[in-house]
Design a protein around this motif. Structure first.
Motif, PDB file in Angstrom:
ATOM      1  N   LEU A 287       0.857  -1.181   0.000  1.00 37.75           N
ATOM      2  CA  LEU A 287       0.000   0.000   0.000  1.00 37.75           C
ATOM      3  C   LEU A 287       0.897   1.235   0.000  1.00 37.75           C
TER       4      LEU A 287
ATOM      5  N   TYR B 182      -3.402   6.034  -4.033  1.00 34.43           N
ATOM      6  CA  TYR B 182      -4.554   6.871  -3.678  1.00 34.43           C
ATOM      7  C   TYR B 182      -4.795   7.947  -4.736  1.00 34.43           C
TER       8      TYR B 182
ATOM      9  N   GLN C 178      -4.730  -7.523  -4.882  1.00 35.40           N
ATOM     10  CA  GLN C 178      -3.399  -7.771  -4.328  1.00 35.40           C
ATOM     11  C   GLN C 178      -2.830  -9.030  -4.972  1.00 35.40           C
TER      12      GLN C 178
ATOM     13  N   PHE D  25      -3.051  -5.151   5.175  1.00 36.06           N
ATOM     14  CA  PHE D  25      -2.462  -3.884   4.755  1.00 36.06           C
ATOM     15  C   PHE D  25      -1.708  -3.232   5.916  1.00 36.06           C
TER      16      PHE D  25
ATOM     17  N   GLN E 189      -5.375   7.925   5.319  1.00 36.02           N
ATOM     18  CA  GLN E 189      -6.601   7.183   5.598  1.00 36.02           C
ATOM     19  C   GLN E 189      -7.532   7.976   6.514  1.00 36.02           C
TER      20      GLN E 189
ATOM     21  N   ILE F 179      -8.337   2.622  -0.498  1.00 39.53           N
ATOM     22  CA  ILE F 179      -7.862   1.454  -1.234  1.00 39.53           C
ATOM     23  C   ILE F 179      -8.168   0.139  -0.516  1.00 39.53           C
ATOM     24  N   THR F 180      -7.957   0.094   0.799  1.00 38.25           N
ATOM     25  CA  THR F 180      -8.135  -1.169   1.516  1.00 38.25           C
ATOM     26  C   THR F 180      -9.570  -1.688   1.443  1.00 38.25           C
TER      27      THR F 180
END
Length: 363
Positions: free
Chosen positions: A109, A114, A131, A143, A156, A167-168
């Motif tokens: 990550l 982003y 992933q 992550f 985040q 993203i996660t």
């Protein structure tokens, strides 16, 4: 006639990831339009990137600077860092691409991801985020963002307030060689098996040898010892003494030590033991070129040969010698338990049968 090929981007930060990316291109994505980005997180990556570009395997090959963006030493421009963390530059998303990919594969990550997500959201472009394999030991790591006030943690936090893409929460797919070993996100994500290296064999080895400019070395020593960093990192376990004892038993001319990159000592050379020259060529590639040999791999706690043994379905004998150490500390006992559990799990899944714990049964 319309182009039905998927447009895919694979982002690689390590050489293991690069090996997986090549294998994916040769198998799962052999009919797709695949670009690859290789970052400066690996030593010699720019030269590797240049050779990969000249092969025509991927549609586009790009070298990307990541250390500057993630640097904690202040080498990155503050304005650039703020742009990546805040996500916008004069009202426009910060993005490293204007291409519209159908799927993006990554393992680590990082901030530029982003920027791409923001750009796609602004443009209304739907992209699948996935992933992929970074070795068996990575399967159960989720992550990693580090400190909550670090760049990823702060990013985040800002996104939780502004409602921008996180993203996660976008990832729903995982490509790996051994889906049966992957438990994290099981039932939530789609797991895709990367075909075994035996499917690509000489083709994969030839590509990687060319990309890393590697000429298969014939090591005369039968035993290769993968040293850990414990004896120099504040948790001495007596590994140095064990290596010297092994050299006495098998002969200094029959033992090769792959010294840990952080270990600058010359204790082995001074005893007449050959040390493998530090090289950016991954062990996995060396192992591919040694597969038909009668070498024996040794270590106390290093997992360096596990990935290659599993990936290649290797029959090369390999032993963990942690139970041969005289050290009886709580620290080393925890290491031993972890090794037994890890090797036992691999064996239960039919993997790494040639890897054993010397003097112990795996549990």
């Amino acid at each position: 006639m319309t182009d039905t090929k998927k447009k895919i981007l694979i982002i690689s930060n390590t050489y293991y990831q690069l090996i997986m990316a090549v294998q994916l291109k040769l198998t799962v994505f052999h009919k797709e339009d695949v670009d690859i980005w290789l970052s400066d997180e690996s030593v010699g990556a720019e030269a590797v990137c240049g050779r990969l570009k000249g092969m025509g395997l991927f549609s586009e090959v790009c070298f990307k600077e990541r250390k500057r963006i993630h640097s904690t030493g202040g080498s990155g421009k503050r304005s650039d860092i703020i742009k990546y963390v805040a996500g916008y530059n004069f009202g426009k998303p910060v993005s490293e691409t204007e291409k519209f990919y159908d799927e993006i594969l990554f393992y680590n990550l990082d901030l530029p991801l982003y920027g791409i997500a923001d750009y796609y959201a602004q443009q209304g472009h739907a992209c699948r985020w996935s992933q992929y394999d970074e070795g068996i030991l990575s399967y159960e790591r989720d992550f990693v963002v580090g400190s909550k006030i670090g760049r990823l943690g702060l990013t985040q936090k800002i996104r939780s307030v502004t409602g921008r893409p996180e993203i996660t929460r976008l990832v729903d797919k995982y490509y790996c060689m051994f889906p049966e070993m992957k438990k994290l996100h099981k039932g939530e994500w789609e797991f895709v098996k990367i075909p075994p290296v035996s499917r690509t064999g000489k083709e994969l080895r030839g590509i990687l040898n060319q990309v890393f400019d590697y000429k298969a070395a014939e090591f005369s020593q039968k035993y290769i010892f993968f040293a850990s960093s414990h004896d120099i990192d504040g948790h001495p376990i007596g590994e140095t003494e064990l290596i010297l004892k092994i050299a006495d038993q098998v002969g200094v001319d029959n033992l090769l030590v792959k010294q840990h990159p952080r270990d600058a000592r010359t204790v082995y050379q001074e005893s007449g033991i050959r040390v493998m020259k530090n090289s950016f060529v991954p062990w996995e590639i060396m192992h591919m070129n040694l597969e038909d040999s009668e070498k024996v791999l040794l270590t106390t706690t290093s997992s360096a040969f596990l990935g290659s043994s599993a990936m290649l379905g290797s029959s090369m004998k390999a032993y963990f010698l942690s139970d041969c150490l005289s050290c009886q500390s709580e620290y080393i006992e925890k290491e031993r338990q972890g090794i037994r559990k890890m090797v036992g799990s691999l064996h239960k899944n039919g993997l790494c049968g040639s890897v054993q714990i010397y003097g112990q049964k795996c549990v």
